[in-house]
Write a protein that holds these residues in place. Structure first.
Motif, short mmCIF file in Angstrom:
data_model
loop_
_atom_site.label_atom_id
_atom_site.label_comp_id
_atom_site.label_asym_id
_atom_site.label_seq_id
_atom_site.Cartn_x
_atom_site.Cartn_y
_atom_site.Cartn_z
N ASP A 1 1.64 -5.85 -4.45
CA ASP A 1 1.18 -7.16 -3.99
C ASP A 1 1.24 -7.13 -2.46
OD1 ASP A 1 3.85 -7.28 -3.39
OD2 ASP A 1 4.33 -8.87 -4.82
N PHE A 2 1.06 -8.29 -1.84
CA PHE A 2 1.06 -8.34 -0.38
C PHE A 2 2.36 -7.76 0.20
CE2 PHE A 2 1.97 -10.36 3.67
CZ PHE A 2 0.79 -10.13 4.37
N LEU B 1 -7.61 7.56 5.24
CA LEU B 1 -8.86 6.80 5.46
C LEU B 1 -9.91 7.66 6.18
CD1 LEU B 1 -10.41 3.99 5.62
CD2 LEU B 1 -9.36 3.77 7.87
N ILE C 1 -16.65 0.91 7.33
CA ILE C 1 -15.42 1.04 6.54
C ILE C 1 -14.30 1.68 7.38
CG2 ILE C 1 -14.41 2.25 4.56
CD1 ILE C 1 -16.06 -0.08 3.66
N LEU D 1 -13.21 -0.92 10.09
CA LEU D 1 -12.49 -2.01 9.42
C LEU D 1 -11.09 -1.56 8.98
CD1 LEU D 1 -12.55 -4.89 8.11
CD2 LEU D 1 -13.36 -3.76 6.03
N VAL E 1 -7.46 -2.89 10.29
CA VAL E 1 -6.53 -3.54 9.35
C VAL E 1 -5.15 -2.88 9.42
CG1 VAL E 1 -6.02 -3.88 6.90
CG2 VAL E 1 -8.28 -4.47 7.78
N PHE F 1 -2.29 -5.35 11.35
CA PHE F 1 -1.69 -6.02 10.21
C PHE F 1 -0.40 -6.74 10.62
CE2 PHE F 1 1.39 -5.70 6.68
CZ PHE F 1 0.75 -6.57 5.80
N PRO G 1 2.13 -13.44 8.55
CA PRO G 1 1.08 -14.16 9.27
C PRO G 1 1.31 -15.68 9.26
CG PRO G 1 0.29 -13.55 7.12
CD PRO G 1 1.66 -12.95 7.25
N ILE H 1 -0.95 -18.86 8.93
CA ILE H 1 -2.32 -19.23 8.57
C ILE H 1 -2.43 -20.75 8.54
CG2 ILE H 1 -4.10 -19.13 6.78
CD1 ILE H 1 -2.76 -16.35 6.06
N HIS I 1 3.83 -17.53 6.61
CA HIS I 1 4.07 -16.88 5.32
C HIS I 1 5.56 -16.71 5.11
CE1 HIS I 1 3.47 -14.27 1.92
NE2 HIS I 1 4.07 -13.25 2.52
N HIS J 1 -12.26 0.13 -2.29
CA HIS J 1 -10.80 0.10 -2.14
C HIS J 1 -10.38 -0.26 -0.71
CE1 HIS J 1 -6.72 0.84 -3.23
NE2 HIS J 1 -6.58 1.94 -2.51
N VAL J 2 -11.14 0.22 0.28
CA VAL J 2 -10.84 -0.16 1.67
C VAL J 2 -11.12 -1.66 1.85
CG1 VAL J 2 -11.44 0.17 4.10
CG2 VAL J 2 -11.24 2.14 2.58
N LEU J 3 -12.23 -2.14 1.24
CA LEU J 3 -12.55 -3.56 1.36
C LEU J 3 -11.48 -4.42 0.69
CD1 LEU J 3 -16.41 -3.51 0.72
CD2 LEU J 3 -15.23 -3.83 2.90
N THR K 1 -8.33 -3.69 0.08
CA THR K 1 -7.07 -3.61 0.85
C THR K 1 -7.16 -4.42 2.14
OG1 THR K 1 -6.68 -1.42 -0.08
CG2 THR K 1 -5.39 -2.02 1.86
N SER K 2 -8.38 -4.50 2.71
CA SER K 2 -8.55 -5.24 3.96
C SER K 2 -8.21 -6.73 3.80
CB SER K 2 -10.00 -5.11 4.46
OG SER K 2 -10.25 -3.76 4.77
N VAL L 1 -5.54 -7.92 2.96
CA VAL L 1 -4.19 -8.23 3.48
C VAL L 1 -4.30 -8.89 4.85
CG1 VAL L 1 -2.98 -6.38 2.24
CG2 VAL L 1 -3.88 -5.94 4.54
N ARG L 2 -5.43 -8.64 5.53
CA ARG L 2 -5.63 -9.18 6.87
C ARG L 2 -6.16 -10.61 6.81
NH1 ARG L 2 -4.86 -10.44 10.86
NH2 ARG L 2 -5.11 -9.60 12.97
N VAL L 3 -6.66 -11.02 5.63
CA VAL L 3 -7.16 -12.39 5.47
C VAL L 3 -6.00 -13.32 5.16
CG1 VAL L 3 -8.67 -13.89 4.12
CG2 VAL L 3 -9.43 -11.59 4.73
N SER L 4 -5.33 -13.10 4.02
CA SER L 4 -4.13 -13.86 3.72
C SER L 4 -3.39 -13.19 2.57
CB SER L 4 -4.48 -15.31 3.33
OG SER L 4 -4.95 -15.35 2.00
N PRO L 5 -2.07 -13.40 2.51
CA PRO L 5 -1.30 -12.81 1.40
C PRO L 5 -1.85 -13.24 0.04
CG PRO L 5 0.18 -13.63 3.09
CD PRO L 5 -1.20 -14.08 3.48
N GLU L 6 -2.29 -14.51 -0.06
CA GLU L 6 -2.79 -15.02 -1.34
C GLU L 6 -4.09 -14.33 -1.75
OE1 GLU L 6 -1.83 -16.97 1.23
OE2 GLU L 6 0.13 -17.44 0.37
N TYR M 1 -5.14 -11.33 -0.92
CA TYR M 1 -4.88 -9.96 -1.35
C TYR M 1 -4.27 -9.93 -2.74
CZ TYR M 1 -3.13 -5.25 -1.68
OH TYR M 1 -2.89 -3.97 -2.12
N THR M 2 -3.25 -10.75 -2.93
CA THR M 2 -2.54 -10.73 -4.21
C THR M 2 -3.47 -11.16 -5.35
OG1 THR M 2 -0.45 -11.09 -3.08
CG2 THR M 2 -0.50 -11.59 -5.44
N ILE N 1 -5.91 -8.09 -5.93
CA ILE N 1 -5.21 -6.93 -6.50
C ILE N 1 -4.78 -7.25 -7.93
CG2 ILE N 1 -2.72 -7.20 -6.02
CD1 ILE N 1 -4.89 -4.23 -4.93
#
Lengths: 160, 126
Positions: A70-71, A91, A130, A133, A137, A141, A145, A147, A152, B36-38, B40-41, B43-48, B50-51, B54
């Motif tokens: 998870d996060f 990557l 890709i 990006l 990230v 990271f 964060p 938001i 968080h 998969h890269v998209l 995983t990315s 995580v940079r938006v918000s924890p919610e 990503y979770t 995933i």
């Protein structure tokens, strides 16, 4: 009855003392590029076996496996520069290895020059997107964060 | 004149089919990598975000998909090492067929180990 014509090997030097120009392998950046691409596939392949097997083992086979992801799991890994560089190397190498593989497939199957050209434009654009990006990230990271003004909450984050 | 192509060392044999398998698995892995890269990315938006995404990887159908993906990765990895041996080891071309059978045996063992562990984790009650 004439004697059977001598069929020489393509790079034979028996007749003229040198290799016919159409069979020369050196010269031109293009020949060098394809050799380097071939070599890159083998070298990156060996490294990727280690990186990806390690990635699969740590993320899917240890502890609770996929249920643990998870996060917080990602935050915990990227708090450590070791895993940041592991994932960064994975990557870049995987994307370049995969892009070169797909480039080879496009060259093999797309016969028209314009089709080949545009397929490769799309491929390289996707690869650049890709890779950039993913790199951003990994290095921008933030495990804790804020938001919309809300911080968080997690046990690895500093108390507000 | 034969009406059909005569048997060769390559066509329709181990060399050709391992090449086909390497291409197909390579393309599958490449497209998964983009996705998969998209994901995983996020995580940079918000924890919610990503979770939530995933979480989609944790349903039983996806568990089968992941197992298939790892089957492809394992084949591509072991056959890739075989290609390196064929290219760089002086006896590689001579033993390329035996090397493919070795690849398939190692693949089966590694895949069985992964599938048992991953599917029991992913499908097991949690």
């Amino acid at each position: 009855m004439s004697a059977a014509p001598e069929i020489r090997a393509p790079r034979s030097t028996s007749q003229t003392g040198r290799v016919a120009p159409q069979y020369l392998r050196s010269g031109g950046a293009r020949g060098q590029f394809e050799m380097l691409a071939w070599l890159f596939m083998r070298l990156s392949g060996i490294v990727l076996v280690v990186l990806i097997f390690g990635h699969l083992f740590v993320n899917l086979l240890v502890g609770e496996g996929i249920h643990a992801i998870d996060f917080g799991f990602v935050a915990g890994k990227w708090a450590d520069p070791f895993w940041q560089f592991w994932d960064l190397a994975m990557l870049w190498l995987a994307m370049l290895h995969g892009t070169n593989g797909v480039r080879t497939i496009i060259n093999d199957y797309a016969e028209r020059d314009s089709v080949r050209f545009w397929l490769k434009v799309v491929l390289y654009a996707a690869t650049a997107l890709i890779v950039i990006l993913g790199t951003l990230v990994i290095f921008t990271f933030d495990p804790c964060p804020v938001i919309d003004g809300v911080r968080h909450v997690a046990d690895y984050c500093p108390a507000p | 004149m034969p009406t059909k192509p005569a048997g060769t060392l390559y066509r329709g044999r181990e060399g050709m089919w391992s090449w086909v398998g390497h291409r197909v698995t390579g393309v599958v892995i490449f497209f998964f990598l983009l996705v998969h890269v998209l994901d995983t990315s996020l995580v940079r938006v918000s924890p919610e975000a990503y979770t939530a995404v995933i979480g989609a990887y944790k349903n039983p159908l996806m568990a089968l998909g992941e197992t298939g993906l790892v089957a492809a990765i394992l084949f591509h990895a072991f056959n890739g090492l075989r290609v390196i041996l064929v290219d760089f080891w002086k006896s590689g071309p001579k033993y390329q067929r035996q090397l493919l059978w070795a690849v398939l045996v190692i693949w089966l063992v590694a895949f069985a180990g992964f599938a048992i562990r991953h599917l029991s984790l992913a499908l097991g009650g949690h």
